[in-house]
Motif scaffolding. Structure first.
Motif, mmCIF file in Angstrom:
data_model
loop_
_atom_site.group_PDB
_atom_site.id
_atom_site.type_symbol
_atom_site.label_atom_id
_atom_site.label_comp_id
_atom_site.label_asym_id
_atom_site.label_seq_id
_atom_site.Cartn_x
_atom_site.Cartn_y
_atom_site.Cartn_z
ATOM 1 N N ILE A 46 0.840 -1.203 0.000
ATOM 2 C CA ILE A 46 0.000 0.000 0.000
ATOM 3 C C ILE A 46 0.870 1.245 0.000
ATOM 4 O O ILE A 46 0.685 2.157 -0.802
ATOM 5 C CB ILE A 46 -0.948 0.007 1.216
ATOM 6 C CG1 ILE A 46 -1.938 -1.164 1.103
ATOM 7 C CG2 ILE A 46 -1.683 1.333 1.329
ATOM 8 C CD1 ILE A 46 -2.762 -1.375 2.352
ATOM 9 N N ALA A 47 1.810 1.289 0.934
ATOM 10 C CA ALA A 47 2.671 2.470 1.027
ATOM 11 C C ALA A 47 4.123 2.109 1.283
ATOM 12 O O ALA A 47 4.957 2.988 1.402
ATOM 13 C CB ALA A 47 2.173 3.395 2.133
ATOM 14 N N TYR A 48 4.418 0.809 1.375
ATOM 15 C CA TYR A 48 5.777 0.343 1.681
ATOM 16 C C TYR A 48 6.309 0.982 2.959
ATOM 17 O O TYR A 48 7.412 1.509 2.998
ATOM 18 C CB TYR A 48 6.720 0.589 0.502
ATOM 19 C CG TYR A 48 6.420 -0.311 -0.677
ATOM 20 C CD1 TYR A 48 6.928 -1.600 -0.734
ATOM 21 C CD2 TYR A 48 5.572 0.125 -1.698
ATOM 22 C CE1 TYR A 48 6.622 -2.439 -1.792
ATOM 23 C CE2 TYR A 48 5.253 -0.713 -2.755
ATOM 24 C CZ TYR A 48 5.778 -1.995 -2.805
ATOM 25 O OH TYR A 48 5.454 -2.832 -3.850
ATOM 26 N N ILE A 49 5.485 0.953 3.994
ATOM 27 C CA ILE A 49 5.856 1.527 5.281
ATOM 28 C C ILE A 49 6.029 0.411 6.308
ATOM 29 O O ILE A 49 5.168 -0.451 6.462
ATOM 30 C CB ILE A 49 4.814 2.558 5.748
ATOM 31 C CG1 ILE A 49 4.979 3.830 4.921
ATOM 32 C CG2 ILE A 49 4.961 2.867 7.230
ATOM 33 C CD1 ILE A 49 4.026 4.940 5.267
ATOM 34 N N TYR A 50 7.171 0.461 6.996
ATOM 35 C CA TYR A 50 7.506 -0.522 8.027
ATOM 36 C C TYR A 50 7.468 0.152 9.388
ATOM 37 O O TYR A 50 7.917 1.285 9.546
ATOM 38 C CB TYR A 50 8.923 -1.072 7.812
ATOM 39 C CG TYR A 50 9.156 -1.755 6.492
ATOM 40 C CD1 TYR A 50 9.160 -3.144 6.399
ATOM 41 C CD2 TYR A 50 9.390 -1.003 5.338
ATOM 42 C CE1 TYR A 50 9.389 -3.775 5.179
ATOM 43 C CE2 TYR A 50 9.619 -1.624 4.117
ATOM 44 C CZ TYR A 50 9.614 -3.007 4.045
ATOM 45 O OH TYR A 50 9.836 -3.625 2.834
ATOM 46 N N ALA A 51 6.947 -0.556 10.381
ATOM 47 C CA ALA A 51 7.063 -0.100 11.764
ATOM 48 C C ALA A 51 8.378 -0.628 12.316
ATOM 49 O O ALA A 51 8.695 -1.806 12.135
ATOM 50 C CB ALA A 51 5.896 -0.626 12.590
ATOM 51 N N VAL A 52 9.158 0.228 12.957
ATOM 52 C CA VAL A 52 10.452 -0.172 13.517
ATOM 53 C C VAL A 52 10.579 0.400 14.920
ATOM 54 O O VAL A 52 10.328 1.592 15.140
ATOM 55 C CB VAL A 52 11.634 0.335 12.666
ATOM 56 C CG1 VAL A 52 12.955 -0.212 13.218
ATOM 57 C CG2 VAL A 52 11.473 -0.049 11.200
ATOM 58 N N THR A 53 10.957 -0.452 15.870
ATOM 59 C CA THR A 53 11.226 -0.014 17.236
ATOM 60 C C THR A 53 12.731 -0.026 17.464
ATOM 61 O O THR A 53 13.404 -0.996 17.128
ATOM 62 C CB THR A 53 10.531 -0.933 18.260
ATOM 63 O OG1 THR A 53 9.107 -0.784 18.133
ATOM 64 C CG2 THR A 53 10.939 -0.576 19.692
ATOM 65 N N VAL A 54 13.240 1.075 18.024
ATOM 66 C CA VAL A 54 14.670 1.216 18.285
ATOM 67 C C VAL A 54 14.884 1.469 19.774
ATOM 68 O O VAL A 54 14.154 2.244 20.384
ATOM 69 C CB VAL A 54 15.276 2.387 17.484
ATOM 70 C CG1 VAL A 54 16.791 2.473 17.718
ATOM 71 C CG2 VAL A 54 14.980 2.242 15.995
ATOM 72 N N THR A 55 15.867 0.809 20.350
ATOM 73 C CA THR A 55 16.223 1.040 21.749
ATOM 74 C C THR A 55 17.682 1.493 21.822
ATOM 75 O O THR A 55 18.483 1.222 20.928
ATOM 76 C CB THR A 55 16.048 -0.230 22.598
ATOM 77 O OG1 THR A 55 16.898 -1.265 22.064
ATOM 78 C CG2 THR A 55 14.611 -0.703 22.594
ATOM 79 N N GLY A 56 18.004 2.199 22.878
ATOM 80 C CA GLY A 56 19.368 2.678 23.042
ATOM 81 C C GLY A 56 19.512 3.544 24.266
ATOM 82 O O GLY A 56 18.759 3.408 25.242
ATOM 83 N N LYS A 57 20.463 4.459 24.208
ATOM 84 C CA LYS A 57 20.771 5.305 25.365
ATOM 85 C C LYS A 57 21.089 6.714 24.892
ATOM 86 O O LYS A 57 21.670 6.914 23.829
ATOM 87 C CB LYS A 57 21.973 4.733 26.124
ATOM 88 C CG LYS A 57 22.395 5.530 27.355
ATOM 89 C CD LYS A 57 23.572 4.853 28.073
ATOM 90 C CE LYS A 57 24.851 4.945 27.276
ATOM 91 N NZ LYS A 57 26.031 4.448 28.038
ATOM 92 N N GLN A 58 20.687 7.691 25.699
ATOM 93 C CA GLN A 58 21.037 9.081 25.431
ATOM 94 C C GLN A 58 21.851 9.611 26.608
ATOM 95 O O GLN A 58 21.408 9.540 27.756
ATOM 96 C CB GLN A 58 19.787 9.939 25.229
ATOM 97 C CG GLN A 58 20.099 11.374 24.823
ATOM 98 C CD GLN A 58 18.851 12.217 24.679
ATOM 99 O OE1 GLN A 58 18.023 12.242 25.584
ATOM 100 N NE2 GLN A 58 18.709 12.910 23.563
#
Length: 234
Positions: free
Chosen positions: A183-195
């Motif tokens: 439909i829109a070639y959109i992926y959900a992505v979750t990112v973890t890390g540190k600031q």
């Protein structure tokens, strides 16, 4: 207070059905109190004053660090380096999400104004206006008043990405109906890390962070940001 103009709230019924139907992203609505949360969380101002099977090309794993030796009184013109790292040339949504997150969590109030920081981040947005959500992106950056307060304290931050993945519900939904992705070639992505946040007089602190975003990766094009979810999805 900013109200979202996200494609998930009416600009694209097909995209809304894709992501909401998969149970991955809720409707991107009012990002209530986010600026206040940034002041007390991810962008705190001290009170002292599994990849999808798409091809990928090389991409930076993190945004460049701010000028840690910069003079806190120096203005934005003191450096010729880009305020925000530019988007990578990649067709891999995981690689893109990692690079974007590092850029989002990295800032230097001593070397950039709030409008400059936001303008740099907007370069990561998709050029397809029906999917681009600039309001959701703007809500991730402190407002000009808070930014100036942070700059008074010489505040800067460096984002470090630990891991990124497609949320389980998204993978399951696409597995059940792969045609939904076209439909829109959109992926959900979750990112973890540190600031890690630093400020004048040696102040320093760090916190774990996580974010879920929608990344558009059409065939033959570099990936681009669509929107940022109000909820982090596992």
């Amino acid at each position: 207070m900013l109200k979202s103009s996200s494609p998930f709230t009416g600009q694209s019924a097909l995209l809304r059905r894709l992501l909401i139907g998969l149970g991955v992203l809720v409707v991107v609505a009012l990002l209530a109190g986010l600026t206040a949360r940034l002041a007390g969380g991810g962008h705190r101002a001290p009170i002292a004053a599994n990849s999808p099977s798409v091809p990928a090309v090389s991409t930076p794993s993190a945004a460049p660090s701010p000028r840690t030796g910069a003079d806190p009184s120096a203005g934005p013109a003191a450096s010729t380096a880009p305020v925000v790292a530019p988007p990578p040339h990649t067709s891999d949504p995981i690689a893109f999400a990692k690079a974007f997150t590092a850029a989002l969590w990295t800032y230097d109030t001593r070397a950039a104004t709030q409008p400059q920081q936001l303008a740099g981040l907007r370069e990561w947005l998709t050029g397809e206006s029906q999917y681009a959500d600039p309001d959701a992106l703007a809500a991730q950056v402190p407002d000009p008043t808070l930014w100036d307060r942070m700059r008074d304290n010489g505040q800067f931050a460096v984002g470090e990405v630990a891991e990124a993945h497609l949320p389980a519900a998204f993978q399951k939904g696409i597995g059940n109906d792969p045609t939904q992705l076209t439909i829109a070639y959109i992926y959900a992505v979750t990112v973890t890390g540190k600031q890690t946040i630093s400020w004048r007089d040696g102040g320093r602190g760090a916190e774990d962070r996580a974010i879920t975003m929608a990344v558009q990766c059409r065939a033959g094009r570099d990936c681009a940001l669509a929107t940022i979810a109000t909820t982090v999805y596992p």
